[in-house]
Motif scaffolding. Structure first.
Motif, PDB file in Angstrom:
ATOM      1  N   LEU A  40      85.875   9.533  53.582  1.00  0.00           N
ATOM      2  CA  LEU A  40      87.014   9.495  54.497  1.00  0.00           C
ATOM      3  C   LEU A  40      86.690   8.585  55.680  1.00  0.00           C
ATOM      4  O   LEU A  40      85.655   8.736  56.332  1.00  0.00           O
ATOM      5  N   ILE A 119      90.698   6.070  52.695  1.00  0.00           N
ATOM      6  CA  ILE A 119      89.568   6.486  51.857  1.00  0.00           C
ATOM      7  C   ILE A 119      88.840   5.232  51.384  1.00  0.00           C
ATOM      8  O   ILE A 119      89.458   4.308  50.857  1.00  0.00           O
ATOM      9  N   MET A 160      86.410  11.680  44.230  1.00  0.00           N
ATOM     10  CA  MET A 160      86.902  12.724  45.125  1.00  0.00           C
ATOM     11  C   MET A 160      88.160  13.353  44.545  1.00  0.00           C
ATOM     12  O   MET A 160      88.793  12.804  43.640  1.00  0.00           O
ATOM     13  N   ARG A 161      88.488  14.502  45.069  1.00  0.00           N
ATOM     14  CA  ARG A 161      89.755  15.171  44.744  1.00  0.00           C
ATOM     15  C   ARG A 161      90.361  15.712  46.027  1.00  0.00           C
ATOM     16  O   ARG A 161      89.651  16.184  46.906  1.00  0.00           O
ATOM     17  N   LEU A 162      91.672  15.610  46.094  1.00  0.00           N
ATOM     18  CA  LEU A 162      92.404  16.177  47.216  1.00  0.00           C
ATOM     19  C   LEU A 162      93.320  17.266  46.692  1.00  0.00           C
ATOM     20  O   LEU A 162      94.139  17.032  45.792  1.00  0.00           O
ATOM     21  N   PHE A 227      89.733  18.173  50.875  1.00  0.00           N
ATOM     22  CA  PHE A 227      89.140  16.988  50.252  1.00  0.00           C
ATOM     23  C   PHE A 227      87.760  17.364  49.704  1.00  0.00           C
ATOM     24  O   PHE A 227      86.868  17.738  50.471  1.00  0.00           O
ATOM     25  N   ASP A 228      87.588  17.272  48.398  1.00  0.00           N
ATOM     26  CA  ASP A 228      86.314  17.506  47.736  1.00  0.00           C
ATOM     27  C   ASP A 228      85.668  16.143  47.524  1.00  0.00           C
ATOM     28  O   ASP A 228      86.197  15.304  46.772  1.00  0.00           O
ATOM     29  N   LEU A 229      84.511  15.902  48.163  1.00  0.00           N
ATOM     30  CA  LEU A 229      83.987  14.553  48.369  1.00  0.00           C
ATOM     31  C   LEU A 229      82.524  14.433  47.937  1.00  0.00           C
ATOM     32  O   LEU A 229      81.820  15.444  47.800  1.00  0.00           O
TER      33      LEU A 229
END
Length: 232
Positions: A40, A119, A160-162, A227-229
């Motif tokens: 991010l 991003i 990543m996943r949001l 947010f999985d980062l």
């Protein structure tokens, strides 16, 4: 490890037509301790006056996500897209090798309220592209961004996943964090407890080296972005 980034500690710029809050360093706001988190780079919460907006300007090598909370934004870009993004819709734009776009509040009687999130892509100089989608309101979590566009999500060129999470009061949800992953949570509306922290609209949580989150809303119709980062 969890760090609470309070909404009123963010950078702030008010230009009359634009009232903007910056979670991370942006434009004239600089804080060496808040240059981003993992992939991010920007989380801006903007309120744009009626019939005002950003004129045509360039971007390169960035994944740019717009989430409209109220009102609508008119988007026009150098790929030939001209669309309106209504409240509740997400738009993802890969700037890649370079793109120009403008963002404008087309209404003459109401402000536009949105989040714009930048991003960092996993790879530079990608072909520019544009995509937008409405995700129907549900009581629970929805996958909005993923690298493989699964479950109807928009594609993002990053590992990543949001998740957009709508919450009813006093119902507890758990989120398991995989090993070597970081999480950022942005509170969109309402009051929510995350483990021992209480967050409310505009607050953010930077989360590293944790394995489980217990999420519970204190207000009905609360909402977070999770947010999985990659590791921070």
């Amino acid at each position: 490890m969890i760090y609470l980034r309070k909404a009123n500690k963010r950078g702030h710029a008010n230009r009359g037509w634009l009232d903007s809050w910056h979670t991370f360093s942006f434009a004239d706001y600089y804080d060496e301790n808040f240059m981003g988190f993992s992939a991010l780079r920007v989380i801006n919460e903007d309120i744009i006056a009626a019939e005002k907006g950003f004129g045509s300007h360039p971007h390169k090598n960035m994944e740019i996500l717009t989430y409209v909370l109220s009102g609508a934004v008119e988007h026009q870009d150098s790929m030939g897209n001209k669309e309106q993004i209504a409240a509740g819709e997400f738009q993802i734009m890969s700037a890649g090798t370079g793109i120009r776009h403008s963002e404008y509040n087309p209404h003459d009687d109401q402000p536009l309220h949105l989040y714009q999130i930048w991003i960092l892509p996993a790879e530079n100089d990608l072909q520019p592209r544009y995509e937008q989608r409405r995700f129907d309101s549900i009581n629970g979590k929805q996958l909005v961004l993923s690298p493989d566009a699964v479950e109807g999500s928009l594609r993002v060129f990053q590992d990543m996943r949001l998740w957009r999470w709508e919450l009813s009061a006093d119902k507890t949800h758990n989120y398991t964090i995989a090993e070597n992953r970081s999480v950022w949570i942005q509170a969109v509306k309402g009051r929510i407890t995350i483990n021992q922290y209480i967050i409310e609209s505009g607050d953010g949580l930077a989360i590293s080296q944790e394995d489980l989150l217990e999420i519970r809303a204190l207000d009905n119709h609360s909402e977070i972005l999770l947010f999985d980062l990659p590791p921070n």
